[in-house]
Design an enzyme around this catalytic site. Structure first.
Site, short mmCIF file in Angstrom:
data_model
loop_
_atom_site.label_atom_id
_atom_site.label_comp_id
_atom_site.label_asym_id
_atom_site.label_seq_id
_atom_site.Cartn_x
_atom_site.Cartn_y
_atom_site.Cartn_z
N GLU A 167 0.83 -1.21 0.00
CA GLU A 167 0.00 0.00 0.00
C GLU A 167 0.86 1.26 0.00
O GLU A 167 0.49 2.26 -0.63
CB GLU A 167 -0.93 0.00 1.21
CG GLU A 167 -2.08 -0.99 1.12
CD GLU A 167 -1.67 -2.43 1.37
OE1 GLU A 167 -2.45 -3.34 1.03
OE2 GLU A 167 -0.56 -2.64 1.91
N HIS A 251 -11.06 -6.45 8.20
CA HIS A 251 -11.88 -6.12 7.04
C HIS A 251 -13.14 -5.35 7.42
O HIS A 251 -14.11 -5.33 6.66
CB HIS A 251 -12.28 -7.40 6.27
CG HIS A 251 -11.13 -8.13 5.68
ND1 HIS A 251 -10.42 -9.07 6.37
CD2 HIS A 251 -10.53 -8.04 4.46
CE1 HIS A 251 -9.45 -9.54 5.62
NE2 HIS A 251 -9.50 -8.93 4.44
#
Length: 502
Positions: A167, A251
């Site tokens: 990321e 998540h």
């Protein structure tokens, strides 16, 4: 841990996979998709694939959203969306045909769910801006939520491509690409130069933390530290956010509160397909770097009519969804629908239930305190912030000046969250926050002074303490207790009756 498109099935599987193994599982499942699926996505406008464009029945993990009165279910409702700005509006104005009836005449809408609307926005961005690129982990395959399905085949793999599993690298590359030219047209590299529009995807907002340094130390400061000579306004970072019902620790997070002090960035969270398309196109074309967070539960649960034209919706402006005079509710994303359900429980409590008894007792106190008649019911003003940074504080204060009660709802942690920031602004004597000042464009002269007066009047007019309902301050969203973590309609209803009865 990374997940794949069949997110719900993998998260309940007993086999434990490493992050890299999970990524391979994702890719195997995506690669094994039928060729016809990709062919359909690559040619979305052909008659033979028209039926494939129809979204599946609204469902997902919050099917009650499908019946929401806040969704635009007709063409007329969609085309009259407040603040909508058509890309060809300037041409219409030059022709003298810029009235609402003329700008909506001949425009068509199509039923879309949220991920289809986002894909539509990305396709428009790619087709109208030759410098635009879309990149991230697995986006060339369509992405784990299918938001980029077929774009690589349609626009080429040099413009829609996968990145390594990093990321920090994804966002860092986006900053570099966006910094090579200037959207403001005033850089030493000569306008846009070699740079362009970077649309990055972080696969889940839960994994944005490695890119935090790039976003806060680089992207947000880029223009400021160069005295306006350079900027990364062409950067938009997309990421799925919020809980989906079974995502667990990695998540289901809502990290938007961590960006509240990041002056120079904008943070946007849409509530529906129509909003997602318009706000995403605004974000891509905004002269500031934008973090665009998409509530993952809404990808399939929210379905409405969406204009197929190129249009934008304004950043930095909230929207009043229902008007009221007795209490203001401020929220965004998935929580918009839970607030809608809580308001319905307040006005239509189930007969013979404990909820009905609690509501009746609270409304009895409210009527006595306010001198209302026995038949009167409270009216609630529901506001969707849409842009989290900078949030629309003037809109909140104007609403509070007539309701005198404020409830703020969001999924993210309560401490240090968006709700606490807004509550602090409402009850404090501070001037307009620096983050809002830096990123708000088009502010009228003297806005800070007017806002200070509005804040003072709103505070002095409060008839109950400002209340914030958010996620619990736990290390994360525990899988088994996710439903207890999320502010549901019952917790929100408790907040409503508490403020009304105060």
């Amino acid at each position: 841990m990374r997940n794949c498109p069949s997110f719900s099935r993998l998260t309940t599987h007993r086999t434990v996979h490493s992050p890299r193994t999970r990524l391979c599982l994702c890719r195997r499942r995506l690669i094994s998709s039928s060729p016809s699926t990709h062919a359909t996505a690559a040619a979305p406008n052909t008659e033979s694939t028209a039926s494939a464009l129809e979204p599946p029945p609204a469902g997902g993990h919050l099917p009650s959203i499908a019946s929401s009165a806040l969704l635009k279910n007709t063409r007329e409702q969609a085309l009259k969306t407040p603040g909508i700005l058509w890309a060809d509006a300037e041409l219409d104005e030059a022709r003298g045909t810029s009235s609402l009836s003329s700008t909506t005449a001949g425009r068509e809408t199509r039923k879309m769910n949220t991920y289809q609307a986002i894909r539509d926005a990305l396709s428009i961005a790619l087709s109208t801006d030759d410098s635009a690129i879309v990149f991230g982990e697995d986006v060339a395959f369509g992405g784990v939520f299918r938001c980029t399905l077929g774009l690589a085949e349609e626009y080429g793999r040099e413009r829609v491509f996968n990145t390594p599993l990093t990321e920090q690298g994804v966002v860092g590359f986006g900053i570099g690409y966006a910094s090579m030219g200037s959207k403001l047209g005033d850089s030493t590299l000569g306008g846009r130069g070699m740079g362009g529009t970077a649309i990055a995807e972080v696969q889940f907002a839960d994994y944005i933390w490695p890119a935090f340094d790039q976003l806060l130390n680089e992207a947000s400061k880029f223009r400021y530290r160069s005295g306006g000579r350079f900027n990364v306004g062409g950067l938009t970072v997309r990421c799925p956010t919020m809980a989906v019902g079974h995502g667990g620790l990695y998540h289901s997070q809502s990290p938007e509160g961590f960006f509240m002090g990041a002056g120079g960035l904008k943070v946007v969270i849409p509530r529906s397909p129509l909003q997602a398309k318009g706000l995403l196109l605004s974000s891509i074309r905004d002269p500031n770097p934008v973090v665009f967070m998409e509530p993952k539960i809404l990808y399939r649960s929210a379905v409405e009519q969406v204009p197929i034209s190129d249009y934008t919706l304004p950043l930095g402006h909230g929207e009043i969804l229902t008007t009221g005079s007795d209490l203001t509710v401020v929220t965004y994303g998935t929580s918009v629908y839970r607030c809608e359900q809580a308001i319905h429980l307040l006005t239509h409590p189930p007969e013979g239930s404990g909820i009905e008894k609690t509501v009746k007792a609270a409304l009895g106190d409210w009527r006595r305190n306010t001198g209302k008649s026995a038949s009167s019911s409270p009216s609630i003003e529901l506001i969707d912030l849409r842009t989290i940074l900078p949030y629309d504080l003037p809109l909140i204060l104007r609403s509070l000046s007539k309701t005198h009660r404020l409830l703020i709802v969001h999924e993210g942690p309560t401490t240090g969250g968006v709700g606490m920031q807004i509550a602090g602004e409402v009850v404090s004597g501070l001037s307009l926050t620096s983050s809002s000042s830096i990123t708000r464009e088009g502010s009228p002269s003297g806005e800070e002074e007017n806002l200070a007066q509005m804040r003072k009047e709103a505070f002095l007019g409060l008839e109950a303490p400002v209340k914030v309902i958010g996620g619990w301050d736990t290390p994360g969203v525990a899988l088994q207790y996710e439903k207890f973590y999320i502010p549901d309609e019952v917790r929100i209803l408790d907040g409503l009756v508490e403020l009304l009865a105060y």
